[in-house]
Write an enzyme that holds these catalytic residues in place. Structure first.
Site, PDB file in Angstrom:
ATOM      1  N   ASN A  77       0.850  -1.187   0.000  1.00 26.45           N
ATOM      2  CA  ASN A  77       0.000   0.000   0.000  1.00 26.45           C
ATOM      3  C   ASN A  77       0.888   1.240   0.000  1.00 26.45           C
ATOM      4  O   ASN A  77       1.937   1.261   0.649  1.00 26.45           O
ATOM      5  CB  ASN A  77      -0.893   0.011   1.243  1.00 26.45           C
TER       6      ASN A  77
ATOM      7  N   VAL B 216       1.044   2.515   8.085  1.00 24.60           N
ATOM      8  CA  VAL B 216       2.371   2.644   8.699  1.00 24.60           C
ATOM      9  C   VAL B 216       3.334   3.234   7.670  1.00 24.60           C
ATOM     10  O   VAL B 216       3.592   2.622   6.627  1.00 24.60           O
ATOM     11  CB  VAL B 216       2.888   1.279   9.201  1.00 24.60           C
TER      12      VAL B 216
ATOM     13  N   HIS C  13       6.562  -1.363   3.360  1.00 21.08           N
ATOM     14  CA  HIS C  13       6.410  -2.769   3.753  1.00 21.08           C
ATOM     15  C   HIS C  13       5.626  -3.543   2.714  1.00 21.08           C
ATOM     16  O   HIS C  13       4.724  -3.022   2.071  1.00 21.08           O
ATOM     17  CB  HIS C  13       5.758  -2.893   5.134  1.00 21.08           C
TER      18      HIS C  13
HETATM   19  P1  AMP Z   1      -0.609  -0.814   5.920  1.00 19.18           P
HETATM   20  O1  AMP Z   1      -2.085  -0.557   6.066  1.00 19.18           O
HETATM   21  O2  AMP Z   1      -0.245  -1.318   4.557  1.00 19.18           O
HETATM   22  O3  AMP Z   1       0.221   0.365   6.364  1.00 19.18           O
HETATM   23  O4  AMP Z   1      -0.313  -2.030   6.874  1.00 19.18           O
HETATM   24  C1  AMP Z   1       0.252  -1.906   8.142  1.00 19.18           C
HETATM   25  C2  AMP Z   1       0.218  -3.284   8.757  1.00 19.18           C
HETATM   26  O5  AMP Z   1       1.079  -3.292   9.882  1.00 19.18           O
HETATM   27  C3  AMP Z   1      -1.172  -3.707   9.250  1.00 19.18           C
HETATM   28  O6  AMP Z   1      -1.534  -4.942   8.638  1.00 19.18           O
HETATM   29  C4  AMP Z   1      -0.978  -3.826  10.760  1.00 19.18           C
HETATM   30  O7  AMP Z   1      -1.759  -4.877  11.327  1.00 19.18           O
HETATM   31  C5  AMP Z   1       0.502  -4.087  10.866  1.00 19.18           C
HETATM   32  N1  AMP Z   1       1.102  -3.702  12.138  1.00 19.18           N
HETATM   33  C6  AMP Z   1       0.968  -2.514  12.776  1.00 19.18           C
HETATM   34  N2  AMP Z   1       1.683  -2.505  13.912  1.00 19.18           N
HETATM   35  C7  AMP Z   1       2.304  -3.720  13.991  1.00 19.18           C
HETATM   36  C8  AMP Z   1       3.185  -4.322  14.928  1.00 19.18           C
HETATM   37  N3  AMP Z   1       3.581  -3.687  16.041  1.00 19.18           N
HETATM   38  N4  AMP Z   1       3.597  -5.589  14.698  1.00 19.18           N
HETATM   39  C9  AMP Z   1       3.202  -6.243  13.589  1.00 19.18           C
HETATM   40  N5  AMP Z   1       2.388  -5.719  12.652  1.00 19.18           N
HETATM   41  C10 AMP Z   1       1.929  -4.476  12.859  1.00 19.18           C
END
Ligand code: AMP
Ligand code: ZN
Length: 113
Positions: A86, A95, A99
């Site tokens: 994303n 985030v 990723h």
């Molecule tokens: P996005 O919406 O593409 O930014 O995805 C961010 C992803 O990070 C989501 O699927 C969250 O569940 C995951 N996430 C956020 N914080 C953590 C964390 N501390 N450990 C593992 N995954 C996380």
């Protein structure tokens, strides 16, 4: 730096890390959207896809290679899986540290958004 994924890289916050090398770290998503939901990130803080330059091509290739190896290790090679990145607000990025999502273990949605 209060980036949550940078804090995972530095070990300041705990995570279920399943792979790491000099460039890349992978860990299980805290809120999995499929039976297998892994997150693959560069150690270096890159805010999003939109911040990559041509010099980062090898890094992105490495992330995809690691994802494919992890998919194999999770037993997803036969039935298939999805890699997703994303980017930005309308792309659904929450985030702000680049990723790659690796999703699998069930039939995923036919739509991408
Ligand atoms: P996005 O919406 O593409 O930014 O995805 C961010 C992803 O990070 C989501 O699927 C969250 O569940 C995951 N996430 C956020 N914080 C953590 C964390 N501390 N450990 C593992 N995954 C996380
Ligand atoms: Zn970061």
């Amino acid at each position: 730096m209060d980036c949550i994924f940078c804090q995972i890289v530095s070990g300041k916050i705990p995570s279920d890390i399943i792979y790491q090398d000099e460039e890349v770290i992978a860990f299980r998503d805290i809120k999995p959207q499929a039976p297998v939901h892994l997150i693959i990130i560069p150690r270096r803080h890159v805010p999003s896809l939109a911040h990559l330059s041509e010099a980062d091509s090898a890094l992105v290739g490495r992330m995809v290679e690691v994802a494919n190896q992890l998919a194999k290790g999770e037993g997803l090679s036969q039935n298939g899986y999805r890699l997703a990145i994303n980017c930005g607000e309308e792309g659904g990025q929450l985030v702000p540290h680049l990723h790659l999502h690796l999703l699998g273990g069930r039939r995923l949605s036919d739509t991408l958004g």
